[in-house]
Design a protein around this motif. Structure first.
Motif, PDB file in Angstrom:
ATOM      1  N   UNK A  34       0.847  -1.190   0.000  1.00  0.00           N
ATOM      2  CA  UNK A  34       0.000   0.000   0.000  1.00  0.00           C
ATOM      3  C   UNK A  34       0.883   1.241   0.000  1.00  0.00           C
ATOM      4  N   UNK A  35       0.291   2.363  -0.351  1.00  0.00           N
ATOM      5  CA  UNK A  35       1.044   3.622  -0.418  1.00  0.00           C
ATOM      6  C   UNK A  35       1.463   4.111   0.968  1.00  0.00           C
ATOM      7  N   UNK A  36       1.018   3.431   2.027  1.00  0.00           N
ATOM      8  CA  UNK A  36       1.432   3.794   3.388  1.00  0.00           C
ATOM      9  C   UNK A  36       2.882   3.407   3.652  1.00  0.00           C
ATOM     10  N   UNK A  37       3.424   2.502   2.857  1.00  0.00           N
ATOM     11  CA  UNK A  37       4.789   2.027   3.047  1.00  0.00           C
ATOM     12  C   UNK A  37       5.741   2.764   2.119  1.00  0.00           C
ATOM     13  N   UNK A  38       6.924   3.091   2.628  1.00  0.00           N
ATOM     14  CA  UNK A  38       7.967   3.682   1.802  1.00  0.00           C
ATOM     15  C   UNK A  38       9.301   3.068   2.212  1.00  0.00           C
ATOM     16  N   UNK A  39      10.275   3.201   1.339  1.00  0.00           N
ATOM     17  CA  UNK A  39      11.623   2.723   1.632  1.00  0.00           C
ATOM     18  C   UNK A  39      12.382   3.841   2.311  1.00  0.00           C
ATOM     19  N   UNK A  40      12.931   3.557   3.486  1.00  0.00           N
ATOM     20  CA  UNK A  40      13.726   4.536   4.225  1.00  0.00           C
ATOM     21  C   UNK A  40      15.171   4.493   3.737  1.00  0.00           C
ATOM     22  N   UNK A  41      15.736   3.295   3.664  1.00  0.00           N
ATOM     23  CA  UNK A  41      17.111   3.119   3.194  1.00  0.00           C
ATOM     24  C   UNK A  41      17.329   1.649   2.876  1.00  0.00           C
ATOM     25  N   UNK A  42      18.490   1.357   2.346  1.00  0.00           N
ATOM     26  CA  UNK A  42      18.900  -0.027   2.117  1.00  0.00           C
ATOM     27  C   UNK A  42      20.283  -0.215   2.730  1.00  0.00           C
ATOM     28  N   UNK A  43      20.673  -1.461   2.908  1.00  0.00           N
ATOM     29  CA  UNK A  43      22.015  -1.712   3.438  1.00  0.00           C
ATOM     30  C   UNK A  43      23.081  -1.223   2.466  1.00  0.00           C
ATOM     31  N   UNK A  44      22.781  -1.243   1.172  1.00  0.00           N
ATOM     32  CA  UNK A  44      23.748  -0.765   0.175  1.00  0.00           C
ATOM     33  C   UNK A  44      23.950   0.737   0.274  1.00  0.00           C
ATOM     34  N   UNK A  45      22.933   1.472   0.726  1.00  0.00           N
ATOM     35  CA  UNK A  45      23.025   2.929   0.831  1.00  0.00           C
ATOM     36  C   UNK A  45      23.620   3.376   2.163  1.00  0.00           C
ATOM     37  N   UNK A  46      23.696   2.475   3.133  1.00  0.00           N
ATOM     38  CA  UNK A  46      24.219   2.815   4.461  1.00  0.00           C
ATOM     39  C   UNK A  46      25.736   2.961   4.406  1.00  0.00           C
ATOM     40  N   UNK A  47      26.314   3.702   5.370  1.00  0.00           N
ATOM     41  CA  UNK A  47      27.777   3.755   5.431  1.00  0.00           C
ATOM     42  C   UNK A  47      28.330   2.335   5.534  1.00  0.00           C
ATOM     43  N   UNK A  48      29.322   2.041   4.725  1.00  0.00           N
ATOM     44  CA  UNK A  48      29.861   0.680   4.691  1.00  0.00           C
ATOM     45  C   UNK A  48      29.004  -0.245   3.856  1.00  0.00           C
ATOM     46  N   UNK A  49      28.071   0.316   3.099  1.00  0.00           N
ATOM     47  CA  UNK A  49      27.149  -0.493   2.310  1.00  0.00           C
ATOM     48  C   UNK A  49      27.837  -1.463   1.381  1.00  0.00           C
ATOM     49  N   UNK A  50      28.929  -1.029   0.774  1.00  0.00           N
ATOM     50  CA  UNK A  50      29.623  -1.933  -0.127  1.00  0.00           C
ATOM     51  C   UNK A  50      30.220  -3.113   0.633  1.00  0.00           C
ATOM     52  N   UNK A  51      30.546  -2.910   1.911  1.00  0.00           N
ATOM     53  CA  UNK A  51      31.044  -4.007   2.731  1.00  0.00           C
ATOM     54  C   UNK A  51      29.932  -5.015   2.965  1.00  0.00           C
ATOM     55  N   UNK A  52      28.742  -4.523   3.320  1.00  0.00           N
ATOM     56  CA  UNK A  52      27.610  -5.437   3.499  1.00  0.00           C
ATOM     57  C   UNK A  52      27.368  -6.211   2.209  1.00  0.00           C
ATOM     58  N   UNK A  53      27.382  -5.484   1.116  1.00  0.00           N
ATOM     59  CA  UNK A  53      27.067  -6.113  -0.173  1.00  0.00           C
ATOM     60  C   UNK A  53      28.107  -7.172  -0.524  1.00  0.00           C
ATOM     61  N   UNK A  54      29.383  -6.879  -0.319  1.00  0.00           N
ATOM     62  CA  UNK A  54      30.419  -7.831  -0.706  1.00  0.00           C
ATOM     63  C   UNK A  54      30.334  -9.119   0.103  1.00  0.00           C
ATOM     64  N   UNK A  55      29.745  -9.070   1.283  1.00  0.00           N
ATOM     65  CA  UNK A  55      29.562 -10.271   2.088  1.00  0.00           C
ATOM     66  C   UNK A  55      28.288 -11.014   1.708  1.00  0.00           C
ATOM     67  N   UNK A  56      27.544 -10.481   0.749  1.00  0.00           N
ATOM     68  CA  UNK A  56      26.323 -11.137   0.310  1.00  0.00           C
ATOM     69  C   UNK A  56      25.090 -10.672   1.052  1.00  0.00           C
TER      70      UNK A  56
END
Length: 143
Positions: A34-56
């Motif tokens: 529903x339109x009540x939900x929105x995306x606040x952030x993702x782990x990829x956008x967080x500081x160190x996001x590329x580290x999270x991503x590289x670990x899968x």
């Protein structure tokens, strides 16, 4: 409170996230909600996001504008690319061996980031309004 159907949809949508899903509301991450939900952030956008991503590890933080609820949806084993699939399969093997996979530690670090940095900064909800969900390996990360 988020319905089981909404949590399941978030758990499915998180597989549509990519390393570049740092837009405020990537459409692929809001499928069927529903339109009540929105995306606040993702782990990829967080500081160190590329580290999270590289670990899968990959997760999406959703917010319900009516209830203030926050949901962290964790992605499970995925074949986004060879490196991610390999890391996820190694994590699956660690779970089978009853050891803690690296992605579980990444999930803990990301949850801590959301609780200490995202929630207070944006004045969003409180820790009691936080739900974690995920499918497969993402379910382990949510625990």
């Amino acid at each position: 409170m988020a319905t089981i159907a909404e949590l399941a949809q978030m758990s499915a949508d998180v597989y549509n996230g990519t390393q570049s899903s740092d837009q405020p509301n990537p459409p692929a991450l809001l499928t069927g909600l529903s339109s009540d939900w929105s995306v606040v952030t993702t782990s990829a956008a967080a500081p160190g996001g590329s580290t999270y991503w590289s670990q899968g590890y990959f997760a999406v933080v959703y917010r319900n504008s009516l209830t203030g609820e926050i949901v962290i949806a964790n992605r499970g084993t995925s074949d986004v690319n060879g490196a991610t699939l390999l890391q996820n399969l190694l994590s699956d093997r660690a779970l089978a061996a009853n050891t803690t996979p690296t992605v579980d530690l990444d999930a803990q670090a990301f949850a801590k980031y959301v609780i200490t940095q995202v929630l207070p900064k944006d004045g969003i909800g409180s820790i009691s309004d936080l739900i974690e969900t995920g499918h497969s390996l993402g379910g382990s990360e949510a625990q």
